[in-house]
Design an enzyme around this catalytic site. Structure first.
Site, PDB file in Angstrom:
ATOM      1  N   ASP A  75       0.864  -1.184   0.000  1.00  0.00           N
ATOM      2  CA  ASP A  75       0.000   0.000   0.000  1.00  0.00           C
ATOM      3  C   ASP A  75       0.897   1.229   0.000  1.00  0.00           C
ATOM      4  O   ASP A  75       2.112   1.135   0.248  1.00  0.00           O
ATOM      5  CB  ASP A  75      -0.913   0.001   1.229  1.00  0.00           C
ATOM      6  CG  ASP A  75      -1.830   1.229   1.277  1.00  0.00           C
ATOM      7  OD1 ASP A  75      -2.281   1.671   0.206  1.00  0.00           O
ATOM      8  OD2 ASP A  75      -2.070   1.758   2.379  1.00  0.00           O
ATOM      9  N   SER A  76       0.289   2.363  -0.234  1.00  0.00           N
ATOM     10  CA  SER A  76       1.020   3.627  -0.197  1.00  0.00           C
ATOM     11  C   SER A  76       1.326   4.052   1.226  1.00  0.00           C
ATOM     12  O   SER A  76       1.560   5.228   1.483  1.00  0.00           O
ATOM     13  CB  SER A  76       0.185   4.721  -0.876  1.00  0.00           C
ATOM     14  OG  SER A  76      -1.029   4.925  -0.159  1.00  0.00           O
ATOM     15  N   CYS A 123      -4.335  -1.140  -2.006  1.00  0.00           N
ATOM     16  CA  CYS A 123      -4.399   0.308  -2.224  1.00  0.00           C
ATOM     17  C   CYS A 123      -5.370   0.563  -3.368  1.00  0.00           C
ATOM     18  O   CYS A 123      -5.171   0.054  -4.478  1.00  0.00           O
ATOM     19  CB  CYS A 123      -3.007   0.832  -2.579  1.00  0.00           C
ATOM     20  SG  CYS A 123      -2.953   2.577  -3.050  1.00  0.00           S
ATOM     21  N   ASN A 124      -6.414   1.320  -3.094  1.00  0.00           N
ATOM     22  CA  ASN A 124      -7.409   1.611  -4.135  1.00  0.00           C
ATOM     23  C   ASN A 124      -6.806   2.376  -5.300  1.00  0.00           C
ATOM     24  O   ASN A 124      -7.091   2.093  -6.468  1.00  0.00           O
ATOM     25  CB  ASN A 124      -8.569   2.409  -3.538  1.00  0.00           C
ATOM     26  CG  ASN A 124      -9.382   1.618  -2.548  1.00  0.00           C
ATOM     27  OD1 ASN A 124      -8.997   1.501  -1.390  1.00  0.00           O
ATOM     28  ND2 ASN A 124     -10.500   1.073  -2.983  1.00  0.00           N
ATOM     29  N   THR A 125      -5.980   3.370  -4.992  1.00  0.00           N
ATOM     30  CA  THR A 125      -5.402   4.202  -6.043  1.00  0.00           C
ATOM     31  C   THR A 125      -4.487   3.392  -6.951  1.00  0.00           C
ATOM     32  O   THR A 125      -4.534   3.524  -8.181  1.00  0.00           O
ATOM     33  CB  THR A 125      -4.623   5.387  -5.433  1.00  0.00           C
ATOM     34  OG1 THR A 125      -5.507   6.150  -4.599  1.00  0.00           O
ATOM     35  CG2 THR A 125      -4.062   6.277  -6.514  1.00  0.00           C
ATOM     36  N   CYS A 177     -10.629   4.041   0.110  1.00  0.00           N
ATOM     37  CA  CYS A 177      -9.184   4.064   0.369  1.00  0.00           C
ATOM     38  C   CYS A 177      -8.934   3.145   1.557  1.00  0.00           C
ATOM     39  O   CYS A 177      -9.690   3.198   2.546  1.00  0.00           O
ATOM     40  CB  CYS A 177      -8.715   5.486   0.680  1.00  0.00           C
ATOM     41  SG  CYS A 177      -6.991   5.611   1.240  1.00  0.00           S
ATOM     42  N   THR A 178      -7.911   2.316   1.466  1.00  0.00           N
ATOM     43  CA  THR A 178      -7.690   1.344   2.542  1.00  0.00           C
ATOM     44  C   THR A 178      -7.212   1.982   3.840  1.00  0.00           C
ATOM     45  O   THR A 178      -7.222   1.324   4.887  1.00  0.00           O
ATOM     46  CB  THR A 178      -6.678   0.260   2.109  1.00  0.00           C
ATOM     47  OG1 THR A 178      -5.457   0.874   1.672  1.00  0.00           O
ATOM     48  CG2 THR A 178      -7.247  -0.578   0.979  1.00  0.00           C
TER      49      THR A 178
END
Length: 260
Positions: free
Chosen positions: A10-11, A73-75, A183-184
């Site tokens: 994830d970010s 991560c959704n993005t 968004c996670t």
């Protein structure tokens, strides 16, 4: 192959909300989690940069022998998932906002979606929205500033409360009865949101569905770990601040700094 780990990235620390769901459902699986906090948030970056970072993260996990990758991560999912699947041979699972269940269950015919700019502006997001938006008002809001506050451990700060009130007001004005967290990082805001929102509003995210899908793919590919011992879980983060991820995870976990 079966005993090799599940890889997640994830970010930042938000994808640990997905890790928790997967670990709860598959406690015997080994996992490696990569928090790219140095480059958080992804939501404000260009599509090209998001793709570049997603490839880099995935390659790191593949190099460590991961048998499946969860893009937590959704993005990153909405901007890079097709490219990752073309580039890597192992199964890759993405995260999308839970628009479908919200659209099918809403009684007020209005749902809110709180997500990053990178997710809301992506082609994949618009394709999904178009499938389920017939006759339904969808109120989208960019959660600008939320991810940095979560990364800094300021979930219950006055600034967080102010931003959540600001972003949810247009949704309340439209009489939503479902709020989709896109968004996670955002599931960690649910306690705050419950306090701020009327009790008739349902808050949903994708975590449990992603865990079930991960299990299904592992079973389909015959990659389930046959060992019944507790899985080994390792967490990497590329900033010196390990306190936030430690707090969010709770308990005693193996968290390592990674110069990455």
């Amino acid at each position: 192959m079966n005993t090799q780990p599940i890889g997640l990235f994830d970010s930042g620390v938000g994808g640990t909300s997905i890790w928790k769901e997967i670990h709860s459902l598959l406690p015997h699986e080994n996992t490696i989690y990569l928090a790219d906090s140095k480059h958080a948030p992804y939501g404000s970056k260009s599509k090209e940069n998001i793709i570049e970072l997603s490839i880099k993260n995935t390659q790191y996990l593949v190099d460590r022998g991961c048998k499946i990758i969860v893009v937590a991560c959704n993005t990153a999912t909405t901007n890079a998932i097709s490219i990752l699947r073309d580039r890597f041979s192992i199964p890759i699972i993405g995260i999308e906002p839970a628009i479908k269940p919200a659209a099918l269950k809403t009684k007020t015919k209005a749902i809110g979606i709180l997500a990053t700019q990178g997710t809301l502006s992506s082609t994949l997001f618009h394709q999904t929205t178009d499938l389920y938006s017939d006759g339904i008002e969808i109120v989208e809001r960019v959660g600008e500033g939320l991810v940095p506050l979560i990364e800094e451990g300021k979930i219950n700060s006055e600034e967080m409360t102010y931003l959540l009130k600001l972003y949810t007001k247009p949704m309340l004005d439209s009489n939503i009865d479902y709020l989709v967290l896109g968004c996670t990082h955002y599931p960690y805001l649910i306690p705050q949101l419950i306090k701020l929102l009327p009790t008739n509003i349902n808050i949903i995210d994708s975590g449990a569905a992603v865990a079930r899908h991960t299990k299904a793919i592992l079973e389909e590919k015959q990659l389930i770990n046959p060992k019944k011992t507790k899985g080994v879980n390792t967490f990497y983060i590329n900033t010196k601040n390990t306190q936030t991820i430690a707090t969010l995870l709770g308990g005693d976990h193996d968290i390592k700094y990674l110069d990455f």
